[in-house]
Structures are given as structure tokens and as C-alpha cells.
Design an enzyme around this catalytic site. Structure first.
Site: not given
Length: 146
Positions: A19, A93, A97
Site C-alpha cells: 500500500c 497504490c 508496483c
């Protein structure tokens, strides 16, 4: 001694929870998975912009269920952490990533507990627990496949 076998088996899977601040949702998820799956699963968590400390309301909400995450610290998301994980579970997020083929990516839509009291964090915690229970069932089922 030679010829001895290790007493613990390798984990069935490794899971990375991500997150933004690695201070609430991902820390609670890591706490639940470690508590419920034990050493059957390797657990990591990280944040795209880690905070200074774990959210005290998240710590308190988890403590209510007997899970202590007070010693955890937010960690920065690294490419290596993603590469070495079988499951990468994001929680708000976005595209921070990195993507690697062969990984299982899941995006869990959960409210952000930042700045909220323990009363507001409890439903988020409970939703995470339900998702973790489903994840453990999926990992266990995968381990049973030939």
C-alpha cells in the site's frame, strides 16, 4: 551432521502486501497472514511511499484480536521484493508496483485507515481478515494440485 533433513518445510508461497504508506492496510494484512498461516507462507509488506510508523489505530485494532504488529516498521517497495514473491497484493497504490510475468497480482479495494480512529479501522481490519482467509484457502488449494 550430514544426511539430516530440515525440520521445517519450505513455505507454500510468498506474499507481498503493498500500500502507499505501508502503515495500515498492508501491515494488518501481513499480520493476519502470519498469524493465520504461520510458517506455511512467507509474508512481506512494503509501501510505494512508506510512512514513519505503523498507524496506531491499526496496531490497536489488531491487538483487539490478539495480533501484535507494534514492532513492525514501514518499508520501501523494492523490485527485489516483487521478484521474490509469488503473490503481489496491492491496496490502493495504483501503478507504483513493478510487474513481472508469472506472479499472481491481486488488487484489494479497501478504505485507507490513515488518520482514522480505531472505530473506523475495525471494519477495514475485518474486511482484510476475510480476504486473507480466502487467500490462504487459495494457497492451500494450489499446494494440493499435482
Amino acid at each position: 551432521m550430514t544426511g539430516t533433513t530440515p525440520t521445517t518445510a519450505a513455505p507454500l508461497a510468498s506474499v507481498l502486501f503493498v500500500c502507499v504508506h505501508n502503515a495500515g492496510r498492508s501491515q494488518m494484512a501481513a499480520g493476519f497472514l502470519g498469524h493465520l498461516a504461520g510458517d506455511r507462507v512467507e509474508v512481506r509488506s512494503a509501501g510505494s511511499a512508506p510512512g514513519d510508523r505503523v498507524n496506531p489505530a491499526a496496531v490497536a485494532a489488531m491487538a483487539e484480536l490478539g495480533i501484535d504488529i507494534s514492532d513492525q516498521r514501514p518499508k520501501v517497495l523494492t523490485t527485489e521484493a516483487v521478484q521474490s514473491s509469488d503473490y503481489v497484493i496491492t491496496m490502493g497504490c495504483g501503478d507504483a508496483c513493478p510487474y513481472f510475468p508469472g506472479k499472481t497480482y491481486l488488487d484489494w479495494k479497501l478504505d485507507d485507515p490513515a488518520g482514522q480512529g480505531v472505530e473506523a479501522v475495525r471494519p477495514i481490519r475485518d474486511a482484510i481478515k476475510t480476504l486473507i482467509e480466502g487467500l490462504i484457502a487459495e494457497i492451500d488449494a494450489g499446494a494440493l494440485r499435482p
